[in-house]
Design a protein around this motif. Structure first.
Motif, short mmCIF file in Angstrom:
data_model
loop_
_atom_site.label_atom_id
_atom_site.label_comp_id
_atom_site.label_asym_id
_atom_site.label_seq_id
_atom_site.Cartn_x
_atom_site.Cartn_y
_atom_site.Cartn_z
N ALA A 18 -118.72 67.13 32.59
CA ALA A 18 -117.60 66.84 33.48
C ALA A 18 -117.57 67.80 34.67
O ALA A 18 -117.12 67.43 35.76
CB ALA A 18 -116.29 66.93 32.71
N THR A 67 -120.87 66.42 36.77
CA THR A 67 -120.98 65.00 37.12
C THR A 67 -119.62 64.34 37.01
O THR A 67 -118.69 64.89 36.41
CB THR A 67 -121.96 64.26 36.19
OG1 THR A 67 -121.41 64.22 34.86
CG2 THR A 67 -123.32 64.95 36.14
N LEU A 68 -119.53 63.15 37.57
CA LEU A 68 -118.35 62.32 37.35
C LEU A 68 -118.68 61.35 36.22
O LEU A 68 -119.60 60.54 36.33
CB LEU A 68 -118.00 61.53 38.62
CG LEU A 68 -116.85 60.52 38.47
CD1 LEU A 68 -115.55 61.23 38.16
CD2 LEU A 68 -116.72 59.67 39.73
N ILE A 69 -117.96 61.46 35.13
CA ILE A 69 -118.23 60.62 33.96
C ILE A 69 -117.62 59.24 34.19
O ILE A 69 -116.41 59.11 34.43
CB ILE A 69 -117.66 61.25 32.68
CG1 ILE A 69 -118.39 62.58 32.40
CG2 ILE A 69 -117.79 60.30 31.50
CD1 ILE A 69 -117.86 63.32 31.19
N LEU A 70 -118.46 58.21 34.13
CA LEU A 70 -118.02 56.83 34.33
C LEU A 70 -118.14 56.07 33.02
O LEU A 70 -119.20 56.05 32.40
CB LEU A 70 -118.89 56.13 35.38
CG LEU A 70 -118.98 56.77 36.77
CD1 LEU A 70 -119.92 55.95 37.65
CD2 LEU A 70 -117.61 56.89 37.40
N TYR A 71 -117.06 55.47 32.61
CA TYR A 71 -117.07 54.61 31.43
C TYR A 71 -117.10 53.17 31.91
O TYR A 71 -116.13 52.67 32.46
CB TYR A 71 -115.84 54.87 30.57
CG TYR A 71 -115.61 53.88 29.44
CD1 TYR A 71 -116.67 53.24 28.81
CD2 TYR A 71 -114.31 53.61 28.99
CE1 TYR A 71 -116.45 52.34 27.78
CE2 TYR A 71 -114.09 52.72 27.95
CZ TYR A 71 -115.16 52.08 27.35
OH TYR A 71 -114.95 51.19 26.33
N ALA A 124 -113.16 59.12 28.80
CA ALA A 124 -112.87 58.70 30.17
C ALA A 124 -111.47 59.15 30.59
O ALA A 124 -111.27 59.60 31.74
CB ALA A 124 -112.99 57.19 30.29
N TYR A 161 -111.80 63.11 31.03
CA TYR A 161 -112.81 63.72 31.90
C TYR A 161 -113.35 62.82 33.01
O TYR A 161 -114.09 63.31 33.86
CB TYR A 161 -114.00 64.20 31.05
CG TYR A 161 -113.65 65.20 29.99
CD1 TYR A 161 -113.40 66.53 30.32
CD2 TYR A 161 -113.57 64.83 28.65
CE1 TYR A 161 -113.09 67.46 29.34
CE2 TYR A 161 -113.26 65.75 27.67
CZ TYR A 161 -113.01 67.07 28.02
OH TYR A 161 -112.70 67.99 27.05
N GLY A 162 -113.05 61.54 32.99
CA GLY A 162 -113.71 60.66 33.94
C GLY A 162 -112.85 59.52 34.40
O GLY A 162 -111.62 59.62 34.47
#
Length: 234
Positions: free
Chosen positions: A124, A127-131, A204, A207-208
């Protein structure tokens, strides 16, 4: 790919060699160093990893004992943790060596199973966490594809200890050694997906961001992809 080529390379080859040593012709050549064995893991071919991890069941049908399956799952977990922690270094390499301004970490679905302190937090930070949240139809398609061509995956012992007795009871089996491995996987995998969905959502939420996976099909370039992410970020 990183898991198999960097951290499971030796266990995978050791397993292949054990199988080869059961054939006298190959055993003699291996002992004399006349031949050597290697895997051919690529980004598009992860079968050597999946084959090594195996599935619980009748040994005559290629199944593993519960103990051996858990041991290999443990190796996979350790490898995946290390691979995720490697992301930070790979981001630097991508920028410094190749001049790439962006980096995509295509994490496996079992990321949500690791429960290793610091892993999600470091991802996190870097990077940008993408679900990519699937619709019910897309989820069914994903399950069908995975049943046709199983991919390497890790899941926790707690999940296995919960579903295995249930499967044995439903099928009227006395021991795991009676299990047909492929039948068990087809029964288990949809339950694993259902088990993971709230874990994905929790990651998500903390953190995202969440993206509608079906919208990805409409993207035709980097700009549209970034616009989609910006919309999700609000």
């Amino acid at each position: 790919y990183r898991i198999g080529t960097r951290y499971l390379d030796e266990p995978i080859l050791d397993n292949v060699k054990r199988e080869a040593m059961q054939m006298p012709f190959l055993a003699e050549l291996l002992r004399s160093d006349s031949i050597y064995l290697c895997h051919n893991i690529t980004i598009h071919n992860l079968k050597p990893i999946a084959s090594f991890l195996g599935m619980i069941g009748n040994p005559e049908l290629g199944g593993l004992s519960v103990e051996e399956f858990k041991r290999r799952q443990g190796l996979h977990r350790e490898a995946e943790v290390k691979a995720m922690l490697d992301v930070r270094d790979f981001i630097a390499k991508a920028h410094d060596t190749y001049g790439y301004p962006h980096f995509i970490n295509d994490a496996g679905g079992s990321l949500c199973e690791l429960d290793e302190p610091g892993v999600i937090e470091q991802l996190a930070e870097d990077t940008l966490i993408l679900y990519l949240k699937p619709s019910d139809a897309m989820l069914n398609q994903t399950i069908e594809r995975s049943l046709l061509e199983p991919k390497p995956m890790y899941y926790q012992n707690q999940f296995l200890d919960q579903v295995l007795p249930q499967y044995l009871a439903e099928q009227g089996l006395s021991t795991p050694e009676e299990i047909v491995p492929d039948d068990y996987f087809r029964w288990m995998f949809p339950r694993l997906v259902e088990h993971r969905l709230p874990r994905y959502q929790e990651i998500a939420d903390r953190y995202g961001v969440v993206l509608d996976a079906e919208r990805i099909d409409d993207i035709h370039g980097e700009t549209e992809f970034l616009e989609l992410i910006c919309d999700a970020l609000g």
